[in-house]
Write a protein that holds these residues in place. Structure first.
Motif, PDB file in Angstrom:
ATOM      1  N   GLN A  42      -2.476  33.184  53.492  1.00  0.00           N
ATOM      2  CA  GLN A  42      -3.337  34.192  52.497  1.00  0.00           C
ATOM      3  C   GLN A  42      -2.647  35.055  50.874  1.00  0.00           C
ATOM      4  O   GLN A  42      -2.247  35.696  51.333  1.00  0.00           O
ATOM      5  N   LYS A  43      -2.121  33.935  50.019  1.00  0.00           N
ATOM      6  CA  LYS A  43      -1.344  34.448  48.887  1.00  0.00           C
ATOM      7  C   LYS A  43      -1.876  33.616  48.213  1.00  0.00           C
ATOM      8  O   LYS A  43      -2.285  32.974  47.862  1.00  0.00           O
ATOM      9  N   LYS A  44      -1.221  34.270  46.759  1.00  0.00           N
ATOM     10  CA  LYS A  44      -1.391  33.957  45.559  1.00  0.00           C
ATOM     11  C   LYS A  44      -0.494  33.605  44.901  1.00  0.00           C
ATOM     12  O   LYS A  44       0.867  34.405  45.070  1.00  0.00           O
ATOM     13  N   GLN A  89      -4.613  30.562  49.030  1.00  0.00           N
ATOM     14  CA  GLN A  89      -5.537  31.303  48.393  1.00  0.00           C
ATOM     15  C   GLN A  89      -6.155  31.230  47.446  1.00  0.00           C
ATOM     16  O   GLN A  89      -7.550  30.709  46.611  1.00  0.00           O
ATOM     17  N   ASP A  90      -4.967  31.301  46.886  1.00  0.00           N
ATOM     18  CA  ASP A  90      -5.419  30.873  45.326  1.00  0.00           C
ATOM     19  C   ASP A  90      -4.199  30.564  43.855  1.00  0.00           C
ATOM     20  O   ASP A  90      -3.088  31.011  44.551  1.00  0.00           O
ATOM     21  N   VAL A  91      -4.625  29.714  43.147  1.00  0.00           N
ATOM     22  CA  VAL A  91      -3.256  29.415  42.033  1.00  0.00           C
ATOM     23  C   VAL A  91      -3.468  29.507  41.219  1.00  0.00           C
ATOM     24  O   VAL A  91      -4.589  29.271  40.373  1.00  0.00           O
ATOM     25  N   SER A  92      -2.809  30.120  40.721  1.00  0.00           N
ATOM     26  CA  SER A  92      -2.277  30.523  38.690  1.00  0.00           C
ATOM     27  C   SER A  92      -1.274  29.486  38.135  1.00  0.00           C
ATOM     28  O   SER A  92      -0.210  29.198  38.624  1.00  0.00           O
ATOM     29  N   ILE A  93      -1.831  29.065  36.937  1.00  0.00           N
ATOM     30  CA  ILE A  93      -0.861  28.197  36.472  1.00  0.00           C
ATOM     31  C   ILE A  93      -0.295  29.968  35.193  1.00  0.00           C
ATOM     32  O   ILE A  93      -0.553  30.248  34.603  1.00  0.00           O
ATOM     33  N   LEU A  94       1.297  29.504  35.556  1.00  0.00           N
ATOM     34  CA  LEU A  94       1.871  30.441  35.231  1.00  0.00           C
ATOM     35  C   LEU A  94       2.498  30.081  33.478  1.00  0.00           C
ATOM     36  O   LEU A  94       3.356  29.160  33.368  1.00  0.00           O
ATOM     37  N   TYR A 109       4.173  34.441  45.223  1.00  0.00           N
ATOM     38  CA  TYR A 109       4.998  33.614  45.247  1.00  0.00           C
ATOM     39  C   TYR A 109       5.245  32.841  43.582  1.00  0.00           C
ATOM     40  O   TYR A 109       3.764  32.506  43.322  1.00  0.00           O
ATOM     41  N   VAL A 110       6.694  32.512  43.224  1.00  0.00           N
ATOM     42  CA  VAL A 110       6.216  31.634  42.185  1.00  0.00           C
ATOM     43  C   VAL A 110       6.672  30.647  42.222  1.00  0.00           C
ATOM     44  O   VAL A 110       7.683  30.454  42.899  1.00  0.00           O
ATOM     45  N   ILE A 111       5.976  29.519  42.102  1.00  0.00           N
ATOM     46  CA  ILE A 111       6.383  28.188  42.414  1.00  0.00           C
ATOM     47  C   ILE A 111       6.602  26.825  41.610  1.00  0.00           C
ATOM     48  O   ILE A 111       6.230  26.731  41.248  1.00  0.00           O
ATOM     49  N   ILE A 140      10.497  28.099  46.322  1.00  0.00           N
ATOM     50  CA  ILE A 140       9.430  29.450  45.965  1.00  0.00           C
ATOM     51  C   ILE A 140       9.499  30.183  45.820  1.00  0.00           C
ATOM     52  O   ILE A 140      10.928  31.370  46.837  1.00  0.00           O
ATOM     53  N   SER A 141       9.761  31.529  45.339  1.00  0.00           N
ATOM     54  CA  SER A 141      10.417  32.805  44.772  1.00  0.00           C
ATOM     55  C   SER A 141       9.339  34.111  44.682  1.00  0.00           C
ATOM     56  O   SER A 141       8.322  33.761  44.494  1.00  0.00           O
ATOM     57  N   ASP A 142       9.810  35.197  45.331  1.00  0.00           N
ATOM     58  CA  ASP A 142       8.666  36.327  45.516  1.00  0.00           C
ATOM     59  C   ASP A 142       8.468  36.675  44.399  1.00  0.00           C
ATOM     60  O   ASP A 142       9.379  36.478  43.677  1.00  0.00           O
ATOM     61  N   ALA A 143       7.890  37.754  43.943  1.00  0.00           N
ATOM     62  CA  ALA A 143       7.527  38.369  42.301  1.00  0.00           C
ATOM     63  C   ALA A 143       8.854  38.968  41.900  1.00  0.00           C
ATOM     64  O   ALA A 143       8.721  39.139  41.275  1.00  0.00           O
TER      65      ALA A 143
END
Length: 195
Positions: A42-44, A89-94, A109-111, A140-143
């Motif tokens: 449950q993370k974006k 839970q959700d994925v965005s393209i950064l 998280y940033v992948i 995988i890094s945090d914000a």
């Protein structure tokens, strides 16, 4: 005249020998479908692939002394996005990994994937690669930019010469699929991502 034709034929063969043939290692999306009942994390998350990587062409060995060329990040990105959607839970393209991009998309998280590939062929008379390997490593890094974990997988794909006559890229596609399926399992099992 016969000598001229033979010389022309040898010249054409010399020009063609060693050239890099285009292929696509994009996995079949249906092959990535899952029936797993594993609960999503449950993370974006945000997937980041630089523009340079997305278009970077790679050349590796094929058969008969020839080579194959492809764009691994661009080919694998849609499958990676699907796999991340199965896990989180959700994925965005950064568009970047700067603080503004991360805040705008509200990701936990940033992948950032790193992809390396190898290929070879057991065939001497065709250019297609019969054996392929895809190594996927996701940092995988945090914000805040701190590394949380690194998750890796290695996928392999083989295709016979007769299969390759129908689909030149089959070994590469199978390797991508294998790497992505294994990556999904590794992500789901990572205790670091569930904290």
């Amino acid at each position: 005249m016969k000598t001229l034709r033979l010389a022309s034929l040898w010249l054409a063969l010399a020009v063609l020998a060693g050239c890099a043939h285009p292929m696509i290692i994009k996995p079949e999306m249906e092959a990535l479908s899952t029936t797993t009942n594993a609960e999503r994390i449950q993370k974006k998350v945000g997937l980041y692939i630089s523009a340079a990587n997305r278009t970077k062409e790679v050349t590796t060995p094929g058969g008969g002394g020839d080579k194959v060329r492809y764009v691994p990040y661009g080919d694998i990105e849609p499958g990676l996005y699907k796999v991340l959607g199965d896990v989180f839970q959700d994925v965005s393209i950064l568009p970047g990994t700067d603080a503004d991009s991360i805040a705008k998309h509200s990701v936990a998280y940033v992948i950032e994937p790193e992809i390396s590939t190898t290929s070879s062929s057991s065939g001497f008379f065709t250019w297609m690669a019969t054996d392929f390997e895809v190594q996927l490593q996701c940092k995988i890094s945090d914000a805040s930019g701190q590394t949380v974990t690194t998750v890796s997988s290695v996928g392999t794909g083989k295709a016979s010469s007769s299969e390759l006559m129908q689909n030149f890229s089959l070994a590469g596609q199978r390797a991508s699929q294998d790497a992505l399926i294994k990556l999904r399992e590794s992500l789901l099992q990572s205790a670091d991502l569930k904290k």
